[in-house]
Design a protein around this motif. Structure first.
Motif, PDB file in Angstrom:
ATOM      1  N   UNK A  43       0.853  -1.188  -0.205  1.00 17.89           N
ATOM      2  CA  UNK A  43      -0.099  -0.019  -0.001  1.00 17.89           C
ATOM      3  C   UNK A  43       0.737   1.428  -0.062  1.00 17.89           C
ATOM      4  N   UNK A  44       1.898   1.294   0.915  1.00 19.35           N
ATOM      5  CA  UNK A  44       2.846   2.353   0.689  1.00 19.35           C
ATOM      6  C   UNK A  44       3.576   2.567  -0.315  1.00 19.35           C
ATOM      7  N   UNK A  45       3.897   1.487  -1.233  1.00 17.39           N
ATOM      8  CA  UNK A  45       4.638   1.484  -2.415  1.00 17.39           C
ATOM      9  C   UNK A  45       3.897   2.155  -3.502  1.00 17.39           C
ATOM     10  N   UNK A  46       2.550   1.719  -3.328  1.00 23.73           N
ATOM     11  CA  UNK A  46       1.584   2.093  -4.418  1.00 23.73           C
ATOM     12  C   UNK A  46       1.218   3.623  -4.265  1.00 23.73           C
ATOM     13  N   UNK A  47       1.080   3.903  -3.082  1.00 20.83           N
ATOM     14  CA  UNK A  47       0.785   5.579  -2.865  1.00 20.83           C
ATOM     15  C   UNK A  47       2.009   6.232  -3.169  1.00 20.83           C
TER      16      UNK A  47
END
Length: 247
Positions: free
Chosen positions: A234-238
Motif C-alpha cells: 500500500x505504501x509503495x503504490x501510494x
C-alpha cells in the motif's frame, strides 16, 4: 547470505546497449562477451538489493522501462548480472514471456509433454496431471491440434495451465493476468490464490493496482533502474501514484 530466504539480491546491476539488446544471457558467458562499458550502453538496473522470505508475496512497481522485467529475468536465471549477485533457493515456476517455448508444428498434447518435461516434470507426473492441464486451459477439443493453429487466447490459457501446475516453491509472474478474457482471468486469480495459500512465494510484476493489492503484501518500487522504496504494498503504490501524478 542466509538459507532461510527464498531470494537474495545484492547490488544487482545489468547493462544493455541502446542500439540493440546487450548480450546478457548464459550463452554469452561461453562466447566471451565483453564486460567493458561502451558509450552506447546504459544501466537497466544498478545497486539493487533486497531479500524475500519463503511465502512472501512481492509486487514490483514502476513505469515502463524502469527495470521491472529485467529484475524478474535475473531471478528466473534468464539474464546474468553485470554487477552483484542473486541467489534463488528453490525452483521457480516462470510465468514470463508466457507463450515462449511452445513449438508451432507440435500438437497441444505434444507441447504439454515437452514444456512440462523441460520444467522438470517426469513422464508419470505429466500423465497424471495431463487431464487437469487440458481442462483448466479449456482445450479438450483441441488436444491433437497443432499449436500454431490455436488463437492467442488459447495459447495463453495453455501456457498458464502448464506452468501453474508446477510444484516449484517460487512463482514468477510478469503481466500474464493482463491477457485473456474476464472469465479466464478470474480462473487464474483463483489458481494463484490457491498457490499462495499453499505457501508459495510470489514475485509479481504488474501495472494493475487491483491485482497488486490483491496478491501482494510487500512492494519494490523501481525508478530509472534503482530501488527507491521497499515497503508494504500500500505504501509503495501510494508513493508510485504520487510520483506519477507529479509528472
Amino acid at each position: 547470505m542466509g538459507d532461510d530466504l527464498a531470494i537474495e539480491a545484492r547490488d544487482l546491476g545489468v547493462r544493455f546497449r541502446r542500439n540493440r539488446r546487450g548480450r546478457r544471457n548464459v550463452k554469452d558467458l561461453f562466447a566471451g562477451a565483453s564486460r567493458r562499458s561502451q558509450p552506447d550502453e546504459f544501466w537497466a538496473l544498478r545497486n539493487v538489493s533486497f531479500d524475500v522470505k519463503p511465502g512472501e508475496s512481492i509486487g514490483v512497481v514502476g513505469r515502463n522501462g524502469q527495470g521491472k522485467s529485467t529484475l524478474l529475468k535475473l531471478v528466473a536465471g534468464v539474464l546474468l548480472p553485470d554487477e552483484g549477485e542473486v541467489r534463488v533457493h528453490g525452483g521457480v515456476a516462470p510465468l514470463i514471456e508466457i507463450t515462449g517455448g511452445f513449438v508451432g508444428d507440435l500438437t497441444v498434447r505434444e507441447n504439454v509433454r515437452l514444456t512440462a518435461g523441460l520444467h522438470g516434470m517426469g513422464r508419470a507426473e505429466v500423465a497424471r496431471r495431463f487431464d487437469g492441464i487440458i481442462d483448466f486451459a479449456e482445450l479438450a477439443d483441441f488436444v491433437d491440434t497443432p499449436y500454431k493453429h490455436l488463437s492467442n487466447g488459447m495459447k495463453v490459457r495453455l501456457a498458464f495451465s502448464v506452468v501453474s501446475q508446477l510444484e516449484e516453491p517460487i512463482l514468477l509472474v510478469d503481466e500474464v493476468l493482463a491477457v485473456g478474457d474476464k472469465a479466464f482471468r478470474e480462473k487464474c486469480y483463483r489458481r494463484i490464490d490457491e498457490l499462495l495459500a499453499d505457501g508459495r512465494t510470489l514475485f509479481f510484476v504488474s501495472h494493475n493496482e487491483r491485482d497488486l493489492r490483491r496478491f501482494c503484501d510487500r512492494g519494490l518500487y523501481l525508478d530509472k533502474g534503482a530501488l527507491v522504496l521497499d515497503a508494504p504494498i500500500a505504501d509503495v503504490l501510494d508513493r508510485y501514484n504520487a510520483d506519477y501524478n507529479a509528472g
